[in-house]
Design an enzyme around this catalytic site. Structure first.
Site, PDB file in Angstrom:
ATOM      1  NE  ARG A  73       9.043  -2.413  16.276  1.00  0.00           N
ATOM      2  CZ  ARG A  73       8.723  -3.040  17.409  1.00  0.00           C
ATOM      3  NH1 ARG A  73       7.590  -3.711  17.497  1.00  0.00           N
ATOM      4  NH2 ARG A  73       9.531  -2.997  18.447  1.00  0.00           N
ATOM      5  CE1 TYR A 126       1.352  -5.144  -8.873  1.00  0.00           C
ATOM      6  CE2 TYR A 126       2.142  -6.345  -6.966  1.00  0.00           C
ATOM      7  CZ  TYR A 126       2.314  -5.362  -7.917  1.00  0.00           C
ATOM      8  OH  TYR A 126       3.445  -4.600  -7.907  1.00  0.00           O
ATOM      9  CG  ASP A 209      -5.443  -5.844  -4.183  1.00  0.00           C
ATOM     10  OD1 ASP A 209      -5.775  -4.652  -4.309  1.00  0.00           O
ATOM     11  OD2 ASP A 209      -4.283  -6.260  -4.387  1.00  0.00           O
ATOM     12  CE  LYS A 234       0.629   0.161  -7.768  1.00  0.00           C
ATOM     13  NZ  LYS A 234       0.156  -1.213  -7.704  1.00  0.00           N
TER      14      LYS A 234
HETATM   15  C1  PLP Z   1       0.667  -2.376  -7.016  1.00  0.00           C
HETATM   16  C2  PLP Z   1      -0.277  -3.401  -6.531  1.00  0.00           C
HETATM   17  C3  PLP Z   1       0.024  -4.187  -5.402  1.00  0.00           C
HETATM   18  C4  PLP Z   1       1.335  -4.089  -4.671  1.00  0.00           C
HETATM   19  O1  PLP Z   1       1.468  -2.859  -4.028  1.00  0.00           O
HETATM   20  P1  PLP Z   1       2.885  -2.184  -3.675  1.00  0.00           P
HETATM   21  O2  PLP Z   1       2.464  -0.898  -3.054  1.00  0.00           O
HETATM   22  O3  PLP Z   1       3.631  -2.036  -4.956  1.00  0.00           O
HETATM   23  O4  PLP Z   1       3.583  -3.099  -2.730  1.00  0.00           O
HETATM   24  C5  PLP Z   1      -0.934  -5.094  -4.994  1.00  0.00           C
HETATM   25  N1  PLP Z   1      -2.097  -5.252  -5.636  1.00  0.00           N
HETATM   26  C6  PLP Z   1      -2.411  -4.535  -6.732  1.00  0.00           C
HETATM   27  C7  PLP Z   1      -3.713  -4.769  -7.417  1.00  0.00           C
HETATM   28  C8  PLP Z   1      -1.508  -3.584  -7.217  1.00  0.00           C
HETATM   29  O5  PLP Z   1      -1.813  -2.881  -8.311  1.00  0.00           O
END
Ligand code: PLP
Length: 419
Positions: A73, A126, A209, A234
């Site tokens: 952890r 998002y 982000d 992604k």
């Molecule tokens: C998919 C996504 C998230 C969330 O990510 P997860 O891995 O699904 O928790 C956050 N920000 C953006 C821009 C995303 O495309």
């Protein structure tokens, strides 16, 4: 040669196969194994004591002292090596990997915001992030205020004055390019705002982000951001087979992020860490192919009579005010595009239902091309008038372009548009 030497001599794509791992740690194994273990054995009690002193911040780490492995952890070789490799793309001091993009984002909010604070955010965000901002943070006494992507420093400052929150802003949170319209936010303007709202007792953080563009072609830390965040689900993962997230920044800030991660227990497991290391080896070749394909798909859509407008960074022209931001902030147009189709929702649905190679699914950045309808799917949670204001109409279709043969992609799109 030392890793420090290598880091400065070679490009990240050359280091993704070896950086931060020594075969002698694992019987000479060329590749880093999966350290599927919950806990680690100390050589002596003295060593265990020393590891805990550092982990719990009871004393400063000595120069060249490494963090000892204690418990998965807190740390695990698959995560640490992965984090060191991720740092190379963004030239960050430190990185923390999480079990999802959402856990990376929410951990940053929980660590750096407190009751009474205001968080400014670019719209649209998002869906999951926006939900947490609008429905969870207010319960903690934190107020979210959205701003439109095209706003200048002066307009954002005015917004803060109008809302009487100039002294309460603690964080500016940005997604650029915005999903799904590729609208750009000028990070230099956001940085200027963060600096102007900071004083000697309070530093306003800029967090970006960077999931939509990915770690290759936009480097928010170089534009003054304090933290850069990813859904590693992604582009970084890139094969649509795992969920993970990452945060990167300075040693000082990342120590706070990692400490909260230790107590929330939302780190990624060793298997996910290992899969992500495998993914990173092909990150650049995947993304280059995806972008080369996206450029051709965008050009095809742009001349099609059933397509009203294509939203793709590669199609921006110098007359567009967004072009200047594109030039200074991006190294490539990337592989995400969207377009308005004739026939509103039924036109969009007919197109989506008639694709055969491209799959109808949300998510993005994987090796396979995916298409979806933002207004009724990824952005269904946004109020309809607000959605329209951001250019997300019923005619809009989003495509994440994959690595397939581009002529096949165009054939599939062309057929579905003809029906
Ligand atoms: C998919 C996504 C998230 C969330 O990510 P997860 O891995 O699904 O928790 C956050 N920000 C953006 C821009 C995303 O495309």
């Amino acid at each position: 040669m030392s890793d420090e030497f290598n880091k400065n001599q070679f490009h990240p794509e050359s280091l993704m196969m070896s950086y931060g791992y020594k075969p002698e740690w694992s019987e000479g194994a060329l590749k880093c194994p999966i350290f599927q273990t919950s806990t680690f054995v100390f050589k002596t009690a003295e060593e265990g004591k020393a590891f805990f002193e550092v982990a719990y911040g009871l004393r400063e780490k000595r120069v060249d002292e490494k963090s000892g492995l204690i418990y998965s952890r807190l740390n695990n070789p698959d995560l640490e090596i992965l984090e060191n490799r991720l740092c190379l793309w963004d030239k960050a001091d430190a990185c923390a990997v999480f079990e999802s993009g959402m856990s990376a984002i929410t951990t940053v909010f929980l660590e750096f915001l407190k009751p009474g604070d205001v968080i400014l955010y670019s719209m649209p965000l998002y869906g999951g992030t926006e939900h947490f901002l609008l429905h969870f943070l207010p319960k903690m006494g934190i107020r979210p205020i959205g701003f439109k992507p095209g706003m200048s420093y002066e307009e954002m400052s005015q917004l803060c004055r109008d809302q009487e929150v100039s002294d309460k802003v603690a964080m500016i949170f940005v997604e650029t390019p915005a999903n799904p319209t590729n609208t750009l936010v000028d990070l230099d303007e956001c940085k200027k705002l963060a600096d102007s709202l900071s004083d000697k007792d309070k530093k306003v953080m800029l967090a970006v982000d960077n999931t939509y563009m990915g770690p290759l072609w936009q480097h928010p830390l170089a534009h003054g951001a304090d933290l850069v965040l990813y859904s590693a689900t992604k582009y970084i993962g890139g094969h649509s087979d795992l969920i993970a997230g990452a945060v990167l920044g300075s040693h000082e800030l990342m120590l706070r992020v990692k400490t909260l991660r230790t107590f929330l227990g939302n780190m990624a497991g060793p298997w996910t860490g290992w899969l992500l290391m495998r993914s990173l080896e092909t990150l650049k070749v995947r993304m280059e192919q995806q972008t080369a394909n996206a450029e051709k798909v965008a050009a095809f859509l742009n001349q099609h009579p059933k397509v009203r407008k294509v939203y793709y960074l590669g199609l921006l022209t110098p007359e567009n005010p967004q072009y200047r931001i594109y030039q200074k902030q991006y190294l490539s147009p990337g592989a995400m595009l969207s377009f308005d189709i004739e026939g509103e929702e039924s036109g969009a649905f007919r197109f989506l239902n008639n694709l055969s190679l491209i799959r109808l699914a949300v998510s993005l950045g994987g090796t396979e091309s995916l298409a979806e309808h933002p207004a009724s799917m990824t952005h269904a949670g946004i109020a309809p008038d607000h959605r329209l204001e951001m250019g997300i109409s019923d005619s809009l279709v989003r495509i994440s372009v994959g690595i397939e043969n581009v002529e096949d992609l165009i054939k599939d799109i062309s057929r579905a548009l003809a029906i």
